[in-house]
Design an enzyme around this catalytic site. Structure first.
Site, short mmCIF file in Angstrom:
data_model
loop_
_atom_site.label_atom_id
_atom_site.label_comp_id
_atom_site.label_asym_id
_atom_site.label_seq_id
_atom_site.Cartn_x
_atom_site.Cartn_y
_atom_site.Cartn_z
N HIS A 1 0.76 -1.18 0.58
CA HIS A 1 0.35 -0.09 0.03
C HIS A 1 0.76 0.98 -0.28
O HIS A 1 0.50 2.33 -0.72
CB HIS A 1 -1.04 0.06 1.38
CG HIS A 1 -2.11 -1.48 1.40
ND1 HIS A 1 -1.89 -1.97 2.46
CD2 HIS A 1 -3.31 -1.60 0.85
CE1 HIS A 1 -2.92 -2.86 2.36
NE2 HIS A 1 -3.41 -2.77 1.19
N LEU B 1 3.12 -8.99 -0.61
CA LEU B 1 2.72 -8.74 0.83
C LEU B 1 1.51 -8.57 0.80
O LEU B 1 0.78 -8.21 -0.59
CB LEU B 1 3.21 -7.26 0.67
CG LEU B 1 5.04 -7.30 0.58
CD1 LEU B 1 5.03 -5.47 1.70
CD2 LEU B 1 5.51 -8.10 1.94
#
Ligand code: PAF
Length: 276
Positions: free
Chosen positions: A28, A177
């Site tokens: 992110h 991730l």
């Protein structure tokens, strides 16, 4: 939120959006950093969207770490975090009755095993775009199919926003991730990089000119089961542009996989550029 972003726009400022479900990780933050250089005001939305979870999926247990997320965003100078409640996004007792269907893209791969998932994603993304009115929004390539669905919806419905994409960010051993990695017990975590390894192997075979896709996909599935995955949802080779089955003349293929370690459903993909 809309008042605030309209005030920015009235001052001539360019607005960017990073839509997330929170529990922010390096993937992110990479999207945040990429878009930050392109806009004057960056908004990150944090909303675990009930509409995109099936009845037996992990909506209740999905990790929620709002305080830590806000601290990470503050450190990066993000202009606003938009973190509505489910009731604010979906007022009333019932879920919205308006649906967004992208039939060519949503019945296959993750859409086949997660019915309604992409319709839920499409609705919340359109709502977020309408609330925040960004000039540009960015999505990670790890959710490859989601990115395609979003691009298609934005194109087909003439939504006035540019869509960017960001890279898959990986651990040192290759594991992409994901917030869902936190579900993995140490033994499962040790096995998890086999998903990326299997897709890399498949990609290497394609680069070597092999086109016996059914055999290669079956080999990928076998490799995952041998590596200790509990179930394989799919290992598939598709065209990058529309996720259709390859015809043999494409310049870009993508190897996609989804598989379970215990209750954790992991997804990943590797693109292969071909010289045609
Ligand atoms: O990728 C995600 O985190 C979600 O699917 C998104 C795009 C924020 C929509 O809820």
């Amino acid at each position: 939120m809309r008042e605030r972003s309209r005030a920015w726009r009235a001052r001539g400022e360019r607005i960017g959006l990073v839509p997330t479900m929170g529990n922010l990780h390096g993937g992110h933050l990479e999207l945040v950093d990429r878009l930050a250089g392109e806009v004057d005001r960056l908004v990150v939305s944090i909303f675990v969207n009930p509409l995109q979870f099936g009845p037996d999926e992990d909506y209740d247990s999905y990790p929620r770490t709002l305080e830590a997320d806000l601290a990470a965003l503050e450190e990066r100078g993000v202009a606003a975090a938009f973190a509505p409640t489910a009731r604010e996004m979906y007022p009333g007792a019932e879920p919205p009755r308006t649906g967004i269907d992208v039939p060519a893209l949503t019945g296959t791969l993750c859409g086949a095993s997660r019915p309604g998932h992409f319709a839920g994603v499409a609705v919340v993304v359109v709502k977020l775009l309408n609330i925040i009115e960004p000039d540009v929004a960015i999505f990670g390539r790890k959710d490859y199919q989601q990115l395609q669905v979003v691009r298609r919806v934005v194109h087909d419905l003439d939504l006035p926003v540019a869509i960017r994409d960001g890279p898959v960010v990986r651990e040192a051993d290759g594991l992409a991730l994901s917030s869902r990695n936190s579900y993995l017990a140490p033994e499962q975590r040790r096995r998890a990089p086999a998903l990326y390894a299997a897709l890399c192997e498949l990609a290497a075979a394609l680069r070597d000119g092999r086109r016996d896709l059914a055999a290669l996909e079956a080999q990928g599935r076998e490799r995952l089961l041998a590596a200790g995955f509990d179930a394989v949802d799919y290992v598939a080779v598709r065209r990058c542009e529309d996720l259709a089955e390859p015809r043999g003349d494409e310049a870009c293929l993508v190897c996609l996989g989804a598989a379970y370690l215990g209750s954790a459903r992991l997804i990943d993909n590797v693109e292969v550029a071909l010289h045609v």
